[in-house]
Design a protein around this motif. Structure first.
Motif, short mmCIF file in Angstrom:
data_model
loop_
_atom_site.label_atom_id
_atom_site.label_comp_id
_atom_site.label_asym_id
_atom_site.label_seq_id
_atom_site.Cartn_x
_atom_site.Cartn_y
_atom_site.Cartn_z
N LEU A 74 -15.07 -7.74 21.44
CA LEU A 74 -14.46 -9.07 21.49
C LEU A 74 -15.01 -9.96 20.37
O LEU A 74 -14.26 -10.73 19.75
N ALA A 75 -16.30 -9.85 20.10
CA ALA A 75 -16.89 -10.62 19.02
C ALA A 75 -16.30 -10.21 17.67
O ALA A 75 -16.05 -11.06 16.81
N ARG A 76 -16.05 -8.90 17.50
CA ARG A 76 -15.43 -8.43 16.26
C ARG A 76 -14.01 -8.96 16.12
O ARG A 76 -13.57 -9.26 15.01
N ILE A 77 -13.29 -9.09 17.23
CA ILE A 77 -11.94 -9.67 17.19
C ILE A 77 -12.04 -11.12 16.71
O ILE A 77 -11.29 -11.55 15.84
N GLN A 78 -13.00 -11.87 17.27
CA GLN A 78 -13.20 -13.27 16.89
C GLN A 78 -13.54 -13.39 15.40
O GLN A 78 -13.09 -14.31 14.73
N GLY A 80 -12.72 -11.31 13.05
CA GLY A 80 -11.73 -10.68 12.18
C GLY A 80 -12.15 -9.32 11.67
O GLY A 80 -11.60 -8.82 10.69
N GLU A 81 -13.12 -8.69 12.33
CA GLU A 81 -13.63 -7.39 11.90
C GLU A 81 -13.18 -6.25 12.80
O GLU A 81 -13.50 -5.09 12.52
N PHE A 82 -12.45 -6.55 13.86
CA PHE A 82 -12.02 -5.51 14.80
C PHE A 82 -11.02 -4.58 14.11
O PHE A 82 -10.11 -5.01 13.42
N GLY A 83 -11.22 -3.29 14.30
CA GLY A 83 -10.30 -2.31 13.75
C GLY A 83 -10.70 -1.80 12.37
O GLY A 83 -9.96 -1.02 11.77
N TYR A 84 -11.85 -2.23 11.89
CA TYR A 84 -12.35 -1.77 10.59
C TYR A 84 -13.67 -1.05 10.79
O TYR A 84 -14.53 -1.49 11.56
N ASP A 90 -12.82 1.05 6.02
CA ASP A 90 -11.42 1.45 6.21
C ASP A 90 -10.94 1.07 7.60
O ASP A 90 -11.75 0.87 8.52
N GLU A 91 -9.61 1.02 7.75
CA GLU A 91 -9.05 0.73 9.07
C GLU A 91 -9.29 1.90 10.01
O GLU A 91 -9.15 3.06 9.62
N THR A 104 -16.32 1.61 16.59
CA THR A 104 -16.77 0.84 15.42
C THR A 104 -16.68 1.66 14.13
O THR A 104 -16.96 1.13 13.07
N LYS A 105 -16.33 2.93 14.26
CA LYS A 105 -16.27 3.79 13.09
C LYS A 105 -14.96 4.56 13.04
O LYS A 105 -14.42 4.92 14.08
#
Length: 112
Positions: A74-78, A80-84, A90-91, A104-105
Motif C-alpha cells: 500500500l505504501a508503494r502504491i502511495q 507510485g512505486e507499486f508494480g516496479y 522494470d515493470e 517487489t521483484k
C-alpha cells in the motif's frame, strides 16, 4: 499500470488486510495459555491443546508477515512505486501481482 488497475490492486490489498485482521481477532483464544490442571485435562489432551496453541501462534506469525508485506505494498502504491521491481526497475507483470499482491521483484530478479 493505469489508475483503474492500481485502484483494483489497492482494494484487493485492503480486503486481504481486513480478512487477516478478522482472522487474528477470532484466533486470539486459540493462542491463549493452556491451563496446567491435570484433573480437567488428561496428559494427551493437554499435549493436543499445546500443539493446537503452537499451531495458532505459527499461523498468527504468518498473518503478521503477510500484513506487513501488504502494508508495504500500500505504501508503494502511495509512492507510485507499486508494480516496479525494486532491483532492476522494470515493470512486474500483472499476472505475478495478481498471484502475490505484495511482490517487489520481477520474475528474473526473483529467480536470480
Amino acid at each position: 499500470m493505469n489508475k483503474t488497475e492500481l485502484a483494483g490492486f489497492k482494494s484487493r490489498i485492503e480486503a486481504r488486510l481486513t480478512d487477516l485482521a478478522e482472522h487474528s481477532a477470532s484466533e486470539k483464544e486459540a493462542q491463549s495459555i493452556v491451563e496446567l490442571d491435570q484433573q480437567a485435562v488428561g496428559r494427551l489432551s493437554r499435549m493436543d491443546a499445546l500443539q493446537n496453541q503452537a499451531m495458532a501462534k505459527a499461523q498468527q506469525a504468518n498473518r503478521d508477515v503477510e500484513t506487513h508485506r501488504l502494508q508495504a505494498a500500500l505504501a508503494r502504491i502511495q509512492d507510485g512505486e507499486f508494480g516496479y521491481c525494486e532491483d532492476c526497475g522494470d515493470e512486474i507483470p500483472e499476472g505475478r501481482l495478481r498471484i502475490d499482491l505484495a511482490a517487489t521483484k520481477c520474475v528474473n530478479c526473483a529467480s536470480g
